[in-house]
Design a protein around this motif. Structure first.
Motif, short mmCIF file in Angstrom:
data_model
loop_
_atom_site.label_atom_id
_atom_site.label_comp_id
_atom_site.label_asym_id
_atom_site.label_seq_id
_atom_site.Cartn_x
_atom_site.Cartn_y
_atom_site.Cartn_z
N GLU A 66 62.47 31.56 -24.59
CA GLU A 66 61.12 31.06 -24.34
C GLU A 66 61.09 30.06 -23.19
O GLU A 66 62.02 29.29 -23.00
N CYS A 67 59.98 30.09 -22.44
CA CYS A 67 59.74 29.11 -21.38
C CYS A 67 58.33 28.57 -21.58
O CYS A 67 57.35 29.27 -21.34
N TRP A 68 58.26 27.32 -22.05
CA TRP A 68 56.98 26.66 -22.28
C TRP A 68 56.54 25.94 -21.01
O TRP A 68 57.34 25.28 -20.35
N ILE A 69 55.27 26.06 -20.69
CA ILE A 69 54.69 25.44 -19.49
C ILE A 69 53.37 24.79 -19.89
O ILE A 69 52.59 25.35 -20.66
N THR A 70 53.12 23.64 -19.32
CA THR A 70 51.81 23.00 -19.46
C THR A 70 51.29 22.71 -18.05
O THR A 70 52.07 22.60 -17.11
N GLY A 71 49.99 22.65 -17.92
CA GLY A 71 49.43 22.39 -16.59
C GLY A 71 47.99 21.93 -16.67
O GLY A 71 47.36 21.94 -17.72
N THR A 94 55.42 18.35 -25.06
CA THR A 94 56.16 17.24 -24.48
C THR A 94 56.85 17.72 -23.22
O THR A 94 57.53 18.76 -23.23
N LEU A 95 56.68 16.98 -22.13
CA LEU A 95 57.27 17.39 -20.85
C LEU A 95 58.78 17.27 -20.91
O LEU A 95 59.33 16.35 -21.51
N LEU A 96 59.46 18.23 -20.25
CA LEU A 96 60.91 18.28 -20.22
C LEU A 96 61.40 18.30 -18.78
O LEU A 96 60.72 18.83 -17.90
N SER A 97 62.58 17.77 -18.56
CA SER A 97 63.22 17.94 -17.26
C SER A 97 63.67 19.39 -17.16
O SER A 97 63.79 20.10 -18.17
N ALA A 98 63.93 19.83 -15.95
CA ALA A 98 64.41 21.20 -15.76
C ALA A 98 65.69 21.43 -16.55
O ALA A 98 65.84 22.46 -17.22
N ALA A 99 66.60 20.49 -16.49
CA ALA A 99 67.88 20.63 -17.22
C ALA A 99 67.64 20.73 -18.72
O ALA A 99 68.24 21.57 -19.40
N ASP A 100 66.75 19.88 -19.26
CA ASP A 100 66.47 19.91 -20.70
C ASP A 100 65.77 21.20 -21.12
O ASP A 100 65.87 21.62 -22.28
N ALA A 101 65.07 21.84 -20.19
CA ALA A 101 64.41 23.11 -20.48
C ALA A 101 65.34 24.30 -20.23
O ALA A 101 64.93 25.45 -20.37
N GLY A 102 66.58 24.02 -19.82
CA GLY A 102 67.54 25.09 -19.58
C GLY A 102 67.36 25.77 -18.24
O GLY A 102 67.81 26.89 -18.04
N SER A 104 67.29 25.47 -13.74
CA SER A 104 68.06 24.92 -12.64
C SER A 104 67.74 23.44 -12.44
O SER A 104 66.57 23.06 -12.47
N LYS A 105 68.77 22.63 -12.24
CA LYS A 105 68.55 21.19 -12.04
C LYS A 105 67.74 20.91 -10.78
O LYS A 105 67.15 19.84 -10.63
N ASP A 106 67.68 21.87 -9.86
CA ASP A 106 66.94 21.69 -8.61
C ASP A 106 65.46 22.06 -8.72
O ASP A 106 64.71 21.91 -7.76
N TRP A 107 65.05 22.57 -9.88
CA TRP A 107 63.64 22.92 -10.06
C TRP A 107 62.83 21.63 -10.14
O TRP A 107 63.20 20.70 -10.85
N PRO A 108 61.70 21.53 -9.42
CA PRO A 108 60.91 20.28 -9.42
C PRO A 108 60.27 20.02 -10.78
O PRO A 108 59.94 20.94 -11.52
N ALA A 109 60.06 18.74 -11.08
CA ALA A 109 59.43 18.34 -12.34
C ALA A 109 58.00 18.87 -12.43
O ALA A 109 57.55 19.28 -13.50
N VAL A 110 57.30 18.86 -11.31
CA VAL A 110 55.92 19.36 -11.26
C VAL A 110 55.80 20.28 -10.06
O VAL A 110 56.26 19.95 -8.97
#
Length: 161
Positions: A66-71, A94-102, A104-110
């Protein structure tokens, strides 16, 4: 909005009037049929398509889970322009960092996604700008996912539904 030459830009031509294409991007009943990559489905836990309105969705991917997104919808100009944010979250929103969401660490927070719709005869030229580096979008599969979603949208529009 600040743009970066490395951001993701995609242009696509749809064989449908822009009002119909715009509606497919803003009507939850339409979005659920095409707004997920091939092999995946999307469910909107909530969606309120208005300026300042929010959405919370999950893409079910049989391979990656699963990939949860809010916007938040920042701009809606019928039938010309749509601007919204996208942030990784959990099921509770609840917002997650890219790493916490599984991811890429390079994916932007927003990321900010801007979609413009231009009439071209009976067709619509859609331009998508997303504030993520194209190289990162290609690496993660997000770039390719837009094309599979556009194919699904083309199929939906061709049925006239």
């Amino acid at each position: 909005m600040k743009t970066n030459k490395e951001d993701l830009f995609i242009t696509h031509l749809f064989n449908a009037p822009r009002e119909l294409v715009f509606e497919a991007w803003t009507d939850p009943g339409h979005l659920q049929h095409w707004y997920a990559p091939d092999g995946c489905t999307i469910v909107f836990k909530s969606i309120d398509v208005k300026v300042g309105g929010t959405f919370h969705s999950v893409i079910h991917d049989p391979v990656h889970g699963e990939c949860w997104i809010t916007g938040v919808y920042q701009e809606i100009t019928f039938p010309e322009k749509l601007v919204f944010t996208m942030e990784l979250s959990n099921e509770q929103g609840t917002l997650l960092s890219a790493a916490d969401a599984g991811k890429s660490k390079d994916w932007p927070a927003v990321t900010i996604t801007t979609v413009t719709f231009e009439s071209s005869g009976g067709q619509t030229k859609l331009t998508l700008h997303q504030t993520v580096a194209e190289a990162e979008a290609r690496k993660t599969g997000a770039y390719q996912s837009w094309f599979s979603m556009f194919d699904r949208l083309n199929a939906l529009l061709s049925t006239g539904k």
